[in-house]
Scaffold this active site. Structure first.
Site, PDB file in Angstrom:
ATOM      1  N   CYS A 383      39.398  38.625  44.242  1.00 38.74           N
ATOM      2  CA  CYS A 383      40.350  37.698  43.920  1.00 38.74           C
ATOM      3  C   CYS A 383      41.627  38.099  44.232  1.00 38.74           C
ATOM      4  CB  CYS A 383      39.967  37.296  42.510  1.00 38.74           C
ATOM      5  SG  CYS A 383      40.523  35.615  42.131  1.00 38.74           S
ATOM      6  N   HIS A 508      34.240  35.855  42.611  1.00 47.04           N
ATOM      7  CA  HIS A 508      34.063  36.949  41.593  1.00 47.04           C
ATOM      8  C   HIS A 508      32.521  37.439  41.850  1.00 47.04           C
ATOM      9  CE1 HIS A 508      38.024  37.362  39.530  1.00 47.04           C
ATOM     10  NE2 HIS A 508      38.012  36.025  39.835  1.00 47.04           N
ATOM     11  N   GLU A 510      30.898  39.864  40.920  1.00 48.17           N
ATOM     12  CA  GLU A 510      30.581  40.658  39.680  1.00 48.17           C
ATOM     13  C   GLU A 510      30.027  39.756  38.694  1.00 48.17           C
ATOM     14  OE1 GLU A 510      33.622  40.433  40.719  1.00 48.17           O
ATOM     15  OE2 GLU A 510      34.786  39.767  39.278  1.00 48.17           O
TER      16      GLU A 510
END
Ligand code: GLN
Length: 536
Positions: A383, A508, A510
């Site tokens: 990001c 993102h 994750e």
């Protein structure tokens, strides 16, 4: 079947209630029941989106674009399922909707009060979520510590649910700290006794007490907690320190927590299927290939600010047999000249450029990126980290002097990162970023495509700025290529064509990484990190 399990906390916050709630949810799911989990945050913010990560840790983003408490991340990782933004309830949301109803005249004639209007709103939301998920069991974690003024309406709503739904349909689990005195090594139970008393004073008798302690709970401490907590000794569990949080479900299962829950709630006990989970934990604990990964960000003092990223690295590492060592680098220290980039980065095998907001620390990230790029060290920018990669490349390769993001320098001559067109004119700051999962088209022949092996993927987002498409030709010509974009025109992935692994993403990934489904992008990054560690 609709059963509700409330999890409260005592003595201290950050005692690990989130992990315990996630563990219990996961164990019940492993018996074959439908489960969902709710986090209640008694603060007045409508959601976690407007809070500094220093205060509450990471803002976790759900598939449907909720900016939620990081405990939702634990729930999703342990349950291996997506949850909705509705699964994070705050005081702000409750009051907001009660006040809107009052204005519409829905309570016409009544004096609107905490009891029953606020408590009814709380109960209705919990029940509605359970219904939407078709959940047999709904785990409701009440944030904060028993005794906090702001938590009272939620505890009161839970107390009423016990009365209305009956003792086999509701269960209270209290998680509290049992400190050990360093001088005598003795486990002290008085704080737990007090927090249970506090609960009982407001009409809640816990059914199960979980003692958070350093070493396994001693029989004498268990006896005292049971006696003063008014539960049987079998209903007291030891949640002592273990190597990884993913062991907590196993720890509680070994002690028979499911049988106690099933007995008290009058449901059939089924042997849970934990084989995949155990396999993952075994891999995680036995991984031995050492790699050093630089984590470059500006909230590095509170590791919870980056918890999903840390966990994503752990998930991928377990499957690759890697034991990662995190080298935390505070980007403001680079800026201030306190540390030299080459000294800190010369023996790392990979680097992550972490997300963030605002100017502080950015020049440090950019300086680190120049070194990483020039030395062909595997690098992943997430990001804001991706945006810093773009700025560094624009300045140092494309020769665009003072190139920047308009977030950091509104008057930059080269706005290579700019406010997204969809963000123009937005004035309210809560819940207005580009949020949640979006479809992304990947480009064949790129590292990113290699990672995912698919044409279209979904990853989650939380940003207002993005790569300015006006500069794309220049980047492409110099070898920085687009490897994925979304249908609303956002550049989602870029990478350096000739590098080992130099990839940035506006998304993102994750947030979707789980023990039983690690993120393909993090995993691919780790393969290159490992390769560098093996052939430096
Ligand atoms: N501040 C940047 C933006 O809004 C990046 C945000 C982030 O890293 N999540 O675009």
């Amino acid at each position: 079947m609709a059963k509700f399990i409330f999890v409260t906390g005592g003595v201290l916050s950050s005692v690990g209630k989130g992990v315990v709630s996630a563990s219990i949810a996961m164990l019940i799911k492993a018996m074959g029941y439908n489960v969902t989990a709710i986090k209640i945050d008694p603060y007045i913010n409508v959601d976690a989106g407007t809070m500094n990560p220093y205060a509450h840790g990471e803002v976790f983003v759900t598939e449907d674009g909720g900016e939620t408490d990081l405990d939702l991340g634990h729930y999703e990782r342990f349950l291996n399922m997506n949850l909705s933004k509705k699964n994070n309830i705050t005081t702000g949301q409750i009051y907001y909707s009660v006040i809107m109803k009052e204005r519409k005249g829905e309570y016409l004639g009544a004096t609107v009060q905490i009891i029953p209007h606020i408590t009814d709103e709380i109960k209705n939301r919990i029940i509605e979520i359970a219904r939407e998920y078709g959940a047999d069991f709904t785990i409701v974690e009440i944030g904060g510590t028993v005794g906090d003024i702001e938590g009272l309406p939620f505890l009161e709503a839970a107390r009423q649910m016990r009365l209305e739904h009956g003792p086999t349909n509701t269960l209270f689990i209290h998680v509290a700290l049992v400190p050990t005195l360093r001088t005598t090594g003795e486990q002290k139970t008085k704080p737990v006794q007090h927090s249970v008393q506090e609960l009982r004073r407001i009409g809640i008798q816990p059914d199960i007490i979980i003692a958070r302690c350093e070493r396994p709970l001693e029989p004498e401490a268990r006896r005292k907690i049971a006696l003063f907590g008014n539960v049987s000794p079998e209903a007291v569990f030891s949640d002592h320190d273990v190597e990884t949080i993913y062991e907590v479900p196993l720890l509680l299962h070994e002690q028979g927590i499911l049988r106690v829950i099933c007995n008290k709630m009058n449901v059939e006990y089924r042997e849970p299927d934990l084989s995949k989970w155990i396999e993952f934990v075994t891999k995680l604990k036995s991984a031995s290939k050492r790699v050093r990964i630089a984590m470059i960000g500006k909230y590095t003092k509170l590791k919870d600010s980056y918890i999903s990223i840390i966990e994503a690295i752990k998930h991928g590492s377990a499957y690759l047999g890697i034991k990662p060592e995190f080298v935390w680098i505070e980007s403001t220290d680079i800026e201030a000249g306190k540390i030299r980039v080459e000294d800190t980065l010369k023996d790392v095998h990979g680097a992550l450029i972490l997300p963030g907001f605002g100017k502080r620390g950015t020049e440090g990230k950019i300086a680190a990126l120049k070194y990483l790029r020039e030395n062909n060290i595997p690098t992943l920018g997430i990001c804001f980290g991706f945006q810093m990669m773009i700025i560094e490349f624009a300045r140092n390769v494309l020769g665009l002097e003072n190139a920047n993001s308009t977030e950091l320098d509104p008057n930059t001559p080269h706005p290579v990162v700019d406010l997204l067109p969809s963000q123009r004119g937005i004035e309210m700051l809560g819940g207005t970023m580009r949020l949640g999962a979006k479809p992304i088209k990947l480009i064949r022949g790129t590292r990113v495509y290699e990672a995912y092996g698919r044409d279209v993927i979904f990853e989650r987002h939380r940003h207002r700025y993005g790569v300015n498409a006006r500069y794309l030709d220049k980047f492409e010509d110099a070898g920085m290529t687009v490897s994925g974009f979304s249908y609303d025109g956002v550049i989602e992935f870029m990478e350096l064509r000739d590098a080992e692994f130099y990839v940035g993403t506006q998304a993102h990934p994750e947030f979707k990484s789980r023990p039983l489904a690690p993120s393909p992008l993090y995993m691919h990054f780790l393969r290159f990190v490992l390769r560098r560690a093996l052939n430096p």
